[in-house]
Scaffold this active site. Sequence first.
Site, PDB file in Angstrom:
ATOM      1  N   GLU A 137      20.664  56.616  22.988  1.00 46.44           N
ATOM      2  CA  GLU A 137      20.195  55.852  24.224  1.00 46.44           C
ATOM      3  C   GLU A 137      19.657  54.289  23.627  1.00 46.44           C
ATOM      4  OE1 GLU A 137      21.613  56.434  26.927  1.00 46.44           O
ATOM      5  OE2 GLU A 137      20.229  57.331  27.955  1.00 46.44           O
TER       6      GLU A 137
ATOM      7  N   THR B 263      22.377  48.625  31.645  1.00 40.69           N
ATOM      8  CA  THR B 263      20.985  49.073  31.820  1.00 40.69           C
ATOM      9  C   THR B 263      19.919  47.983  31.076  1.00 40.69           C
ATOM     10  OG1 THR B 263      21.745  51.183  31.685  1.00 40.69           O
ATOM     11  CG2 THR B 263      19.569  50.813  30.826  1.00 40.69           C
TER      12      THR B 263
HETATM   13  N1  HSE Z   1      14.875  55.119  33.119  1.00 43.97           N
HETATM   14  C1  HSE Z   1      16.161  54.302  32.968  1.00 43.97           C
HETATM   15  C2  HSE Z   1      16.207  53.038  33.539  1.00 43.97           C
HETATM   16  C3  HSE Z   1      17.418  55.054  33.148  1.00 43.97           C
HETATM   17  O1  HSE Z   1      15.712  53.110  34.808  1.00 43.97           O
HETATM   18  O2  HSE Z   1      16.181  51.987  32.922  1.00 43.97           O
HETATM   19  C4  HSE Z   1      18.837  54.209  32.852  1.00 43.97           C
HETATM   20  O3  HSE Z   1      19.762  54.930  33.501  1.00 43.97           O
END
Ligand code: HSE
Length: 318
Positions: free
Chosen positions: A132, A185
């Site tokens: 990630e 993201t």
């Molecule tokens: N918690 C992360 C965000 C998840 O909201 O950026 C990304 O899928």
Amino acid sequence: MHEDAIAAFAPATVANVGAGFDILGFALHQPGDIVVARFNQVGTVRITQLTGNSSKLPREASLNTAGVAVIKLLEHLSIRQGIDLELHKRMPLGSGLGSSAASAVAAVVAANALLGSPLKKIDLLPFAMEGERVACGAAHADNAAPSLLGGFVLIRSYAPLDVVELNTPERLYAVVVHPHIEVKTQDARDILKKTLLLKDAIVQWGNIAGLVAGLMKSDYALIGRSLSDVIVEPVRAILIPGFSDVKAAALRAGALGCSISGSGPSVFALVCDARIAETVAQAMQDAFAEQGISSDRYISKINQEGAYVLPYSQYAAL
Ligand code: HSE
């Protein structure tokens, strides 16, 4: 595939689940990614095959979420053996369904099994989180943990990592609608405010606690009331055309609650009946269509198993 190759499947996930930014997530049954791992003689990790929705993914292992996760796993185990990875990308990129986490999780589960399972499933999480980090700059675990373990998972703490598996109420269904737009993201994280007001924090932690209590008590009304995010959702909603209409349509059609799935653009709703799930999904898709946006939908009970090693017969049939 022979005995010297192991395939693993890891499912899509919904992160945040309303108020739980970076600390809550749950797993779907489909879609998901498959990674095949086999030993090589070159002593390094290589991505030897990319199929499916993979045209934008780096082939260089150190830049690829699956590759990095396995590199970090091998470093941790002080193993110099090289591993080749085939990544079969069966889920859309930049969808808010935890695509990068699914690849990293499938990769570490396959590699660990290939090595004779030196680590327990839960102990693979830090390596999937490294995937990630290369994908979006933050080693968040709210997609990787539920993809690995299944169910609803709470990240109680990151330092030290403290992961809590929560109860899933029997009648709960998830509806996820994926509009055909892409949100990275990293971009969806960069637009977030870095500070927040105490009054907003009070509402937010009330909702997180309420949601966890609702899950543990199978109290569907409490789950619905608690599915509210006053901090992240209002900022990210601007990245999803028609979001407020989609959410209103889901609630009108009988959803317990509705919010952005992970960093979006997918939108999820929780419902407590399979028939209502169909109606809610249709209402959400219709609302996106009003904006001229086509979409896919996934209706799923909550996946309790998470990632698993695929028997050869199943892999070959896919
Ligand atoms: N918690 C992360 C965000 C998840 O909201 O950026 C990304 O899928």
